[in-house]
Design an enzyme around this catalytic site. Sequence first.
Site, short mmCIF file in Angstrom:
data_model
loop_
_atom_site.label_atom_id
_atom_site.label_comp_id
_atom_site.label_asym_id
_atom_site.label_seq_id
_atom_site.Cartn_x
_atom_site.Cartn_y
_atom_site.Cartn_z
N ASN A 170 0.53 11.53 5.94
CA ASN A 170 0.22 10.88 6.70
C ASN A 170 -0.01 11.43 8.02
OD1 ASN A 170 -1.83 8.67 7.47
ND2 ASN A 170 -1.82 8.02 5.13
N TYR B 58 0.57 -0.90 -0.28
CA TYR B 58 0.01 -0.23 -0.07
C TYR B 58 1.04 0.89 -0.05
CZ TYR B 58 -2.77 4.07 1.84
OH TYR B 58 -3.53 5.15 1.04
N ARG C 93 -15.37 31.50 46.58
CA ARG C 93 -15.04 30.48 47.03
C ARG C 93 -14.29 29.44 46.76
NH1 ARG C 93 -19.06 27.39 51.13
NH2 ARG C 93 -20.19 29.41 50.50
N PHE D 39 -2.32 7.17 12.49
CA PHE D 39 -2.65 8.86 11.80
C PHE D 39 -3.97 9.09 12.36
CE2 PHE D 39 -4.16 5.35 9.00
CZ PHE D 39 -5.07 5.63 8.97
N GLU E 266 -12.15 5.21 4.75
CA GLU E 266 -11.88 6.20 6.48
C GLU E 266 -13.50 6.58 6.81
OE1 GLU E 266 -9.93 9.23 4.14
OE2 GLU E 266 -8.35 7.54 3.40
N HIS F 291 -4.37 16.16 -2.68
CA HIS F 291 -4.45 16.83 -1.43
C HIS F 291 -4.87 17.64 -1.10
CE1 HIS F 291 -5.10 12.11 -1.56
NE2 HIS F 291 -5.04 12.16 -0.35
N TYR G 289 -19.50 31.19 45.67
CA TYR G 289 -18.96 30.41 44.76
C TYR G 289 -18.03 30.21 44.15
CZ TYR G 289 -22.47 26.89 46.41
OH TYR G 289 -23.18 26.21 47.36
#
Length: 511
Positions: A196, A53, A285, A330, A416, A83, A282
């Site tokens: 990646n 791959y 405190r 990844f 994905e 990309h 509050y």
Amino acid sequence: MTVIVQPTGVEPADVLAVAREDAHVELSPAAVEAMAASRAIVDGIEASGRPVYGVSTGFGALASTSIEPERRAELQHALIRSHAAGIGAPMPREVVRAMMLLRVRSLAMGRSGVRPVLAQGLVDLLNHGITPWVPEHGSLGASGDLAPLAHCAIVLLGEGWVLGKDGARMASSEALHAAGLRPLELAAKEGLALINGTDGMLGMLLLAIADAAHLFTMADVTAALATEAMLGSERPFLPELHAIRPHPGQAASAANIHRLLQDSVIMDSHRDDLAHAVQDAYSIRCAPQVAGAARDTLDFVRVTAARELVSVVDNPVVLPDGRVESTGNFHGAPLGFAADFLAIAAAEVGAIAERRVDRLLDVTRSRELPPFLSPDAGVNSGLMIAQYTAAGIVAENRRLAGPASVDSLPTSGMQEDHVSMGWSATKKLRTVLDNLTSLLAVELLAAVRGLQLRAPMTPSPAGRAAVAAVEPFGGRPGPDVFLAPVLEQARAVIAGPELRATIEATVDRLH
């Protein structure tokens, strides 16, 4: 300063130095050797012809598509171009520089199968001050920060854009030529190795960790100042009261506030007053309980980031025994979760600060301070609208505190099918922290006004330091002034190191 990248990684301080101080970067001989050994394995795989791959196949949903040997370099170039598909405003320079250094770190670990020249190409960009134009939208946080990293990688090819000195974008080919650098030609696996990873997420998280650590300490400072201005009690911050609930962040925050309230004529004025309130609200405190929980969350985030800094984040990875294995490293879930947790914590630190501001401005609750901290309320509105601004920011932080990491959307033809949204989580965390800076600036200004109005009683050393820091631009209580520039300068005081350093010189180092 020079940061030397080893095959064991880098330190958080290294990332900050490169991102924010333009530190010089070098690859160690050991890193070069690790990358060369890893590359030799990939070259052997290519020669054998077996399918792997990203080396001899397509990507994502195209993983089963075999690529002819003569087109494998073309495959890597096409990957980067396709990309680099982000859109929107450019990411800040410090984020991009952090991202590039972290990608160098990952490649230098010798598990990505790339030539050393590839990592050196990124180092050259850093050392020549060339910052790729990385759009804010594009990453889903798995398979890593693909689009942002592709916008960095495409600059190595002499394509894409970089940030010009004026903030405008310019062609990367021009920037490379001006620096005397030449575009690179990618070999098999190298395009994939460049993109990646979780480097964008991790870079933003490391920057956020540094900012949050400073802001959480400054939140103790402003809480103490507000407590003093409102004639609050120091007793809830006694160490023995926090030892019986042993959360470390809570103890640290309480110790800070208690120390900051010492040696104060204002505090002495009501310490033994039986008419004084038995218990503070509050927001006063419980300041250590909220800020302390945020500190403990930050500690968890630090641990997560430290683990990621020594992680091999790539796919596939090249193992020393010659295997090339697909991984899911990844996936940004660890970073996305951490960023979401920290955003929630930081939002609450800001929310409780705004409540103290509201009390300081309310004549019915501020223990004899004038309405909206104006000596002539009516004609003058004092800090009324500054509290409006703070309230609006708190509301925005509540929206931003909604987790991004639960919002997965499937991509790549369902290959994905679960993503981390870690890029979005870390990006909005930085916005929450920027907003927290503004909220603490409003509290600083309000608390200083309150301390000034307690004259002739003198405040603590911390209070005196705060008044001295704010008075040059904030003046003294009186007629209304154009408030926006005052708030901007108060932001700078909160964000910068000077006030904290001045206080620590008097009261010792704060946690």
